[in-house]
Design a protein around this motif. Structure first.
Motif, PDB file in Angstrom:
ATOM      1  N   GLU A 157     -66.684   6.056  51.910  1.00  0.00           N
ATOM      2  CA  GLU A 157     -65.434   6.244  52.805  1.00  0.00           C
ATOM      3  C   GLU A 157     -65.209   5.076  53.422  1.00  0.00           C
ATOM      4  N   LEU A 158     -66.160   4.038  53.986  1.00  0.00           N
ATOM      5  CA  LEU A 158     -65.881   2.820  54.355  1.00  0.00           C
ATOM      6  C   LEU A 158     -65.470   1.921  53.571  1.00  0.00           C
ATOM      7  N   THR A 159     -65.716   2.094  52.182  1.00  0.00           N
ATOM      8  CA  THR A 159     -65.302   0.891  51.048  1.00  0.00           C
ATOM      9  C   THR A 159     -63.816   1.358  50.675  1.00  0.00           C
ATOM     10  N   GLY A 160     -63.646   2.705  50.717  1.00  0.00           N
ATOM     11  CA  GLY A 160     -62.028   3.156  50.598  1.00  0.00           C
ATOM     12  C   GLY A 160     -61.363   2.896  51.652  1.00  0.00           C
ATOM     13  N   ALA A 161     -61.749   2.963  52.715  1.00  0.00           N
ATOM     14  CA  ALA A 161     -60.755   2.373  54.037  1.00  0.00           C
ATOM     15  C   ALA A 161     -60.668   0.900  53.759  1.00  0.00           C
ATOM     16  N   LEU A 162     -61.714   0.257  53.439  1.00  0.00           N
ATOM     17  CA  LEU A 162     -61.444  -1.156  53.237  1.00  0.00           C
ATOM     18  C   LEU A 162     -60.496  -1.515  52.375  1.00  0.00           C
ATOM     19  N   LEU A 163     -60.304  -0.904  50.988  1.00  0.00           N
ATOM     20  CA  LEU A 163     -59.448  -1.169  49.870  1.00  0.00           C
ATOM     21  C   LEU A 163     -58.249  -0.755  50.521  1.00  0.00           C
TER      22      LEU A 163
END
Length: 278
Positions: A157-163
């Protein structure tokens, strides 16, 4: 017992594949950084990504291997490559840094990432191996999905938020606020008429130039090249082939042959007239 031994041992084929393809991948990565032409760098990076996909497939990570080829190499890298080929980066482009100190900042970030990566690998437990059979017991895609949405759901989820943040930031940086009313088609047409610009469609390249390539300027009736027939991008790059001299020489030769024929026909007619008068 045999499955555990297989997890701890490396076959000759696996070792050969790793050292050969790994060397090619490292060379491709270095060429990506040190190549002078952007197109060559993009091609080297695409080759490195394909080799990484082969490594994923060889290790049983079929989903990652297919994604690496279809998404990263086939879609993103080819998009970069076509953009670079269409826009182009030449020696005439400015290589000045628009943001001061960005190289040092990039060096510090790269050093920090290297320290984190080294610490993560150093603290990893390498005493126990489950093996590919146990990891892909329910299928590679199912096993990967179970790990992503259970043990690593926060990182996912953190990676998705960064993208998403990166995409929104790119849109904000490239957005330009309009400060004046947009002109209508009628106003644009009247402005072109007042300024005396070229009103009809631009002529095609290569007209009367014995070639119809896009990098060859068309010739006017007097043999001089017309700048309206070629793209401004090619003209700024200096990639236009000039064949006007060749065309003028051919035109002169044609005119000379026509004059010679006229002289011969006139002399023949005058001789016939003299014989008829006698």
């Amino acid at each position: 017992m045999s499955a555990q031994l297989a997890a701890y041992t490396t076959s000759t084929g696996e070792a050969f594949q790793f050292w050969v393809l790994g060397t090619i991948a490292v060379v491709g990565a270095l060429c990506t950084v040190f190549m002078k032409k952007t197109v060559h760098s993009a091609l080297c990076l695409a080759g490195t990504m394909i080799i990484l996909a082969v490594f994923y497939l060889a290790n049983g990570a079929y989903f990652l291997g297919v994604v690496q080829i279809v998404v990263y190499t086939g879609a993103i890298m080819m998009l970069f490559l076509f953009v670079v080929m269409l826009v182009g980066v030449t020696a005439a482009d400015s290589l000045k840094e628009t943001i001061k100190g960005q190289r040092w900042l990039a060096l510090v970030c790269g050093l920090g990432f290297g320290i984190l990566l080294t610490a993560g690998i150093g603290n990893a437990s390498l005493t126990e191996f489950n093996g590919l059979g146990q990891a892909n017991a329910g299928g590679n895609v199912e096993g990967l999905a179970a790990l992503i949405f259970t043990d690593y759901v926060f990182a996912f989820e953190l990676t998705g938020a960064l993208l998403i943040t990166a995409a929104v930031g790119a849109m904000v940086l490239t957005h330009r606020e309009r400060t004046e009313r947009a002109k209508t088609q009628r106003e644009l047409a009247e402005e072109r008429v007042r300024e005396g610009k070229h009103l009809p469609p631009l002529p095609a390249p290569g007209v009367y130039a014995r070639h119809n390539a896009v990098d060859i300027a068309g010739l006017l009736p007097d043999g001089t090249p017309s700048e309206l027939t070629v793209s401004k991008t090619l003209r700024d790059r200096g990639q236009i082939r000039d064949v006007s001299t060749e065309a003028l020489n051919d035109l002169k030769a044609l005119e000379q042959r026509a004059e010679d024929r006229l002289e011969r026909s006139n002399s023949g007619n005058s001789g016939k007239n003299r014989e008829a008068s006698k």
